[in-house]
Write an enzyme that holds these catalytic residues in place. Structure first.
Site, short mmCIF file in Angstrom:
data_model
loop_
_atom_site.label_atom_id
_atom_site.label_comp_id
_atom_site.label_asym_id
_atom_site.label_seq_id
_atom_site.Cartn_x
_atom_site.Cartn_y
_atom_site.Cartn_z
N LYS A 56 -50.41 71.04 -25.69
CA LYS A 56 -49.36 70.45 -26.41
C LYS A 56 -48.66 69.62 -25.42
CE LYS A 56 -46.55 72.94 -28.95
NZ LYS A 56 -44.94 72.74 -28.80
N SER A 57 -47.92 70.06 -24.42
CA SER A 57 -47.21 69.48 -23.60
C SER A 57 -47.87 68.17 -23.16
CB SER A 57 -46.76 70.25 -22.55
OG SER A 57 -46.03 71.37 -22.91
N GLY A 98 -39.02 70.45 -30.63
CA GLY A 98 -38.03 70.20 -29.64
C GLY A 98 -38.44 69.27 -28.83
N SER A 151 -35.79 73.23 -17.02
CA SER A 151 -36.19 72.77 -18.15
C SER A 151 -37.23 71.59 -17.98
CB SER A 151 -34.97 72.37 -19.12
OG SER A 151 -35.18 71.67 -20.16
N ASP A 157 -43.14 80.16 -22.66
CA ASP A 157 -43.68 80.12 -24.16
C ASP A 157 -44.50 81.36 -24.47
OD1 ASP A 157 -42.38 77.93 -24.79
OD2 ASP A 157 -43.95 76.80 -24.20
N LYS A 207 -35.02 78.99 -28.27
CA LYS A 207 -36.28 78.25 -28.81
C LYS A 207 -36.27 78.01 -30.22
CE LYS A 207 -38.62 77.78 -24.95
NZ LYS A 207 -39.28 76.51 -24.54
N ARG A 235 -36.28 84.14 -29.48
CA ARG A 235 -37.24 84.94 -29.42
C ARG A 235 -37.33 86.31 -28.97
NH1 ARG A 235 -41.20 79.86 -27.63
NH2 ARG A 235 -41.71 79.15 -29.73
#
Length: 462
Positions: free
Chosen positions: A40-41, A113, A186, A342, A369, A373
């Site tokens: 996904k990234s 996000g 981040s 994640d 998140k 979580r």
């Protein structure tokens, strides 16, 4: 346009409607092999940097989840030509750095996000305006961590008083380079600054106290950006990234590897069922993403890495998991957190089935998140008969050493990773585990249920 081609139009405005719940039952073991959806990234970044290149970028293996579709639709609304030629095969006709257009409509980013924060970076150094919103979960997530550096570069950002969506960003027509130290580890904030720096005169510097996933740096270098990365000298993992603006990016062919964050779910499902053996083909094993492999090894479930190679500048391999007779508890070094942030929800599931008490700390980021979580997984595990202790920056999981009780319906909080982690827990529980809403899974892993069932799980929609 051929029969297989699909142009990307404006985003529809909302995440898919609630599809109902799902349930997972205990199985003897998992067997088989499969390929995973694209990372996904990397998929987000391939679309964005392809949009800024001069010419046509071909992307193979793009993740076709809702989050990535949100990125594609937003870029299309900014004047970029994007089309899907066949499953996983996409073409981006880039407009060049500094040539994006103000979209006609509000950009609804759904649950993503990553899309929001990185696109804010794209807009920040261009003289255009974009209004971002999202679903209920995304509107709760903090954006100040991106607003602060982009404002220093000249962008004007108006948001709710607490720095959350919806927000309006007006990019600068005379952006300024920045020397910025990340207050938290981040990759999203780092990447937003690097994207803004592409259209900013001079050299911008990002200093990260702990190294985070470096997909942006790798892809920028491959496309011809003037970017350097060096160790900071102030810690074991700190890095300094320098990038020179007013860049011209060249299109490249991008092959997106399988997503290691998605791989974590079948890996853990196999690890908690003795006698399992699965092979996951073509998974990205970027060392700044592969913390889950270290964590599982420490718990007595080592992953065998085979057929190592490099594709599109990223290390890739086949991963083989053989379910051990027993998992052992672990006290995980907090330094590993940025390398697998994640994956912690499903790692908590492994800890729930392990012998002894596992301690996970340094996870403050999990509080902000798609959901909190830590709290969400603490509630899920407790409801299934697993004793847990919540601490401000993590979770202590008192493993059962045997199948957990299960038998609960878990609230997903619109969070795809909570949903999938709960269903993995059901694979090893005495009683079935249900989730209230399966729709969030489509944001990152649309084929999660059929893929898992092909490996031997029993997951059904309710």
């Amino acid at each position: 346009m051929s029969a297989h081609e699909t142009s990307i139009g404006p985003i529809s405005g909302q995440k898919s409607s609630k599809a109902g719940g799902a349930q997972s039952k205990c199985v003897a073991h998992l067997k088989g092999q499969c390929s995973l959806p694209g990372d996904k990234s990397i998929s987000h970044r391939a679309l964005m940097l392809g949009a800024l290149a001069v010419g046509r970028t071909h992307i193979t293996g793009l993740l076709e989840g809702e989050d990535v579709h949100a990125t594609a639709a937003a870029l299309s609304a900014m004047g970029v030509g994007i089309r899907r030629e066949s499953p996983g095969q996409w073409v981006v006709d880039g407009v060049g750095v500094g040539a994006l257009q103000t979209p006609d409509n509000i950009l609804d980013m759904g649950n993503s996000g990553t899309s929001t924060r990185l696109l804010m970076g794209l807009v920040a150094s261009q003289p255009i305006r974009c209004f971002f919103t999202g679903d209920g979960s995304l509107r709760k997530r903090p954006m100040n961590r991106v607003i602060a550096p982009l404002s220093q570069m000249g962008a004007v950002i108006e948001s709710r008083g607490d720095g959350r969506l919806p927000l309006l960003i007006t990019g600068s027509d005379s952006p300024m380079p920045i020397d910025y130290t990340l207050p938290v580890a981040s990759a999203q904030v780092k990447s937003a600054i690097l994207l803004a720096a592409l259209n900013t005169p001079g050299t911008s510097v990002v200093r990260e106290p702990k190294a985070t996933r470096d997909h942006s740096e790798r892809m920028l270098k491959a496309m011809g950006a003037q970017i350097t990365v060096e160790e900071s000298g102030t810690g074991e993992t700190g890095r300094i990234i320098r990038i020179t603006g007013e860049a011209e990016l060249s299109p490249v062919d991008i092959s997106v590897p399988g997503d290691i964050s998605s791989a974590a779910f079948p890996l853990v499902a196999a690890a908690i069922r003795p006698g399992s053996q699965i092979r996951l083909k073509g998974v990205g094993i970027n060392p700044l993403r592969a913390g889950i492999l270290t964590a599982l090894e420490q718990m007595g479930a080592p992953v065998t890495i085979e057929n190592r190679r490099e594709e599109g500048g990223e290390p890739v391999a086949d991963l083989v998991m053989t379910g051990p007779e027993r998992l052992k508890a672990v006290t995980l070094d907090p330094a590993i957190a940025p390398l697998m942030i994640d994956e912690f929800p499903v790692l908590f599931v492994a800890a729930a089935c392990a012998q002894g008490s596992s301690r996970f700390t340094g996870l403050e980021e999990l509080r902000v998140k798609e959901s909190d979580r830590i709290a969400a997984m603490a509630a899920a595990l407790s409801a299934c008969g697993v004793a847990v202790e919540e601490v401000p920056d993590g979770l202590i999981v008192h493993g059962t050493g045997s199948p957990p009780l299960g038998g609960a319906t878990i609230t997903t909080h619109l969070d795809h990773r909570i949903a999938m982690s709960a269903l993995v827990l059901g694979c090893a529980s005495d009683r079935p585990v249900s989730i209230d809403d399966a729709a969030p899974i489509t944001t990152s892993f649309p084929d999660f249920m059929p893929l898992m069932n092909a490996l031997g799980t029993e997951i059904t929609l309710l």
